[in-house]
Design an enzyme around this catalytic site. Structure first.
Site, mmCIF file in Angstrom:
data_model
loop_
_atom_site.group_PDB
_atom_site.id
_atom_site.type_symbol
_atom_site.label_atom_id
_atom_site.label_comp_id
_atom_site.label_asym_id
_atom_site.label_seq_id
_atom_site.Cartn_x
_atom_site.Cartn_y
_atom_site.Cartn_z
ATOM 1 N N ASP A 160 0.793 -0.929 0.090
ATOM 2 C CA ASP A 160 0.211 0.064 -0.009
ATOM 3 C C ASP A 160 0.701 1.496 0.021
ATOM 4 O O ASP A 160 0.648 2.098 -0.690
ATOM 5 C CB ASP A 160 -1.078 0.054 1.385
ATOM 6 C CG ASP A 160 -1.792 -1.250 1.136
ATOM 7 O OD1 ASP A 160 -1.825 -1.992 0.561
ATOM 8 O OD2 ASP A 160 -2.930 -1.021 1.964
ATOM 9 N N GLU A 383 1.272 -9.312 11.631
ATOM 10 C CA GLU A 383 1.202 -8.937 9.985
ATOM 11 C C GLU A 383 2.632 -8.750 9.560
ATOM 12 O O GLU A 383 2.674 -9.096 8.211
ATOM 13 C CB GLU A 383 0.516 -7.736 10.075
ATOM 14 C CG GLU A 383 -0.018 -7.137 8.720
ATOM 15 C CD GLU A 383 -1.020 -5.775 8.947
ATOM 16 O OE1 GLU A 383 -1.299 -5.299 10.069
ATOM 17 O OE2 GLU A 383 -1.564 -5.495 7.832
HETATM 18 C C1 GLC Z 1 -2.773 -4.303 3.725
HETATM 19 C C2 GLC Z 1 -1.888 -4.683 2.965
HETATM 20 C C3 GLC Z 1 -2.327 -5.751 1.546
HETATM 21 C C4 GLC Z 1 -3.063 -6.780 2.166
HETATM 22 C C5 GLC Z 1 -4.320 -6.347 3.179
HETATM 23 C C6 GLC Z 1 -4.972 -7.184 4.209
HETATM 24 O O1 GLC Z 1 -3.979 -3.349 2.849
HETATM 25 O O2 GLC Z 1 -0.985 -3.721 2.512
HETATM 26 O O3 GLC Z 1 -1.441 -6.411 0.920
HETATM 27 O O4 GLC Z 1 -3.889 -7.537 1.481
HETATM 28 O O5 GLC Z 1 -3.765 -5.419 4.043
HETATM 29 O O6 GLC Z 1 -4.170 -8.117 4.992
#
Ligand code: GLC
Length: 417
Positions: A160, A383
């Site tokens: 992101d 995460e």
């Molecule tokens: C964030 C990450 C993305 C992922 C999402 C859910 O937005 O950047 O890659 O898919 O979280 O885990």
């Protein structure tokens, strides 16, 4: 390390994040079905419950648009605490979805799910094959420019707030997006998330595309953000190779996919930044991003060899204890705990490690796998993690971290696709 115990924890996380046919990335922070998270979840499930793995894939494709795009989020059920939810995207279909896509890892991971039990998986593979082809065709038709994959929003990349998007985002006007309340900072520390200015711009891009009724031609022509993402190009190229394999096995026509592979192989060369790494580039200005990070090292995963890159990877791994930092720690913009601007993500370690192993860099691949194993065993199923000391960050009991443990990193994992 009690590997059996950690295996059990990982399976418990996958089961615990199951919302009835789809798995949320983690409770609270991400309460819906995310595209590439789900594919990794399916890979994890395939180590102990192949039937459930296929279920995950079928629910993902219920979100596929008529034009072939598979959206980045499927809003199956109402859930509180996530912004921007379905009322912001306003996509007129059921189930509700976002209006952008995410990295196409599906063909690659579905191939692995299929190979875990071909007898059971054959009919499922036949069912989703056409859907995979139409998603890839959507990419090739609307998003591939000079062999590189264009993203229209940073979130499509899956990384992101990566440094790759900085310069292109500066040209996006986020000053008129209106009032909104973001929810991510209610769950985790703001210092570990994208900044407010970035969020305004993310929203401005969504508002533009929504105003264009998600018409790819309009977005291509006038959209405020269009970047050739090196990660996407590598992942699509890899996914096309796996799709080709599946096509041959199911006796489908392979010519179209072979053509796509040639186009993308030619595009890889355009991603080469003469500074010495594969890079993203702003398609509006032609400028490279100058961001050597984990996406650059997906080259081997895509079947691309490069000596200079191998040296750079070795240098970076010497500086980090647990795998590939999302941005080279020597770069000024490196930030150890801010999301995709430095932290280690288990999914990227896995894809890079798989590619290295497949291309014969066995020692480096084994090191990456061992480091990831230690990272998760010592710090938990978070995460993401600091590349400096492994400090865990973001959401906990995270689906894809658990999946990576079961399918690739853990001592009982196959460690290959
Ligand atoms: C964030 C990450 C993305 C992922 C999402 C859910 O937005 O950047 O890659 O898919 O979280 O885990």
């Amino acid at each position: 390390m009690d590997a059996d115990k950690i295996d059990r924890q990982a399976r418990r996380i996958l089961r615990g994040n199951d919302r009835g046919g789809y798995t949320v990335p983690t409770a609270g922070l991400y309460p819906y079905q995310w595209n590439w998270d789900s594919c990794f979840a399916a890979w994890g499930f395939s180590t102990f419950d192949v039937k459930r793995a296929w279920f995950e894939i079928h629910t993902l494709f219920t979100g596929q648009w008529d034009n072939g795009m598979v959206p980045h989020i499927i809003f199956h059920k109402r859930a509180d605490g996530y912004f921007p939810g379905p009322d912001v995207w306003q996509v007129p279909r059921v189930p509700h979805t976002s209006g952008i896509t995410q990295p196409p890892v599906a063909a690659t991971l579905i191939r692995s799910v299929y190979e875990a039990d071909k007898h059971y998986g054959r009919v499922h593979m036949e069912l989703v094959y056409g859907r995979l082809v139409s998603w890839h065709r959507w990419f090739m038709t609307h998003r591939v420019e000079e062999g590189m994959v264009a993203i229209t929003h940073p979130w499509e990349s899956g990384r992101d707030n990566a440094a790759d998007w900085d310069a292109a985002l500066e040209n996006v006007d986020g000053s008129n997006v209106g009032e909104y309340t973001r929810c991510d900072t209610a769950h985790v520390d703001a210092a570990m998330r994208p900044s407010k200015e970035d969020c305004d711009r993310y929203l401005a891009i969504v508002q533009f595309s929504r105003g264009a009724n998600w018409d790819e031609a309009v977005i291509a022509k006038d959209g405020p953000f269009r970047v050739a993402d090196v990660g996407m190009t590598f992942m699509l190229l890899r996914a096309c190779r796996d799709l080709l394999h599946i096509a041959a096995e199911l006796d489908h026509y392979t010519g179209e996919i072979e053509g796509w592979i040639k186009v993308l192989e030619a595009g890889v060369a355009r991603h080469w930044n003469p500074e010495g790494f594969y890079d993203s580039l702003d398609l509006r200005t032609g400028a490279f991003s100058g961001a050597p990070g984990s996406a650059s090292f997906l080259a081997w995963y895509a079947g691309v060899e490069n000596e200079g890159l191998l040296q750079l990877l070795t240098d970076i791994l010497d500086r980090t204890a647990f795998g590939v930092a999302s941005l080279d720690p020597r770069r000024r913009r490196f930030d150890a705990l801010r999301y995709w601007r430095g932290p280690i993500w288990a999914v990227l370690n896995a894809m890079i490690g798989l590619g290295l192993a497949e291309m014969g860099h066995t020692l480096l691949a084994a090191k990456l796998r061992r480091d990831t194993q230690r990272l998760i065993a010592e710090h938990g199923f978070y995460e993401y993690f600091s590349p400096l000391d492994g400090a865990p960050a973001g959401g906990k009991s995270f689906t894809w971290t658990a999946a990576i443990w079961l399918a690739w990193a853990g001592p009982h994992a196959r460690g290959r696709l």
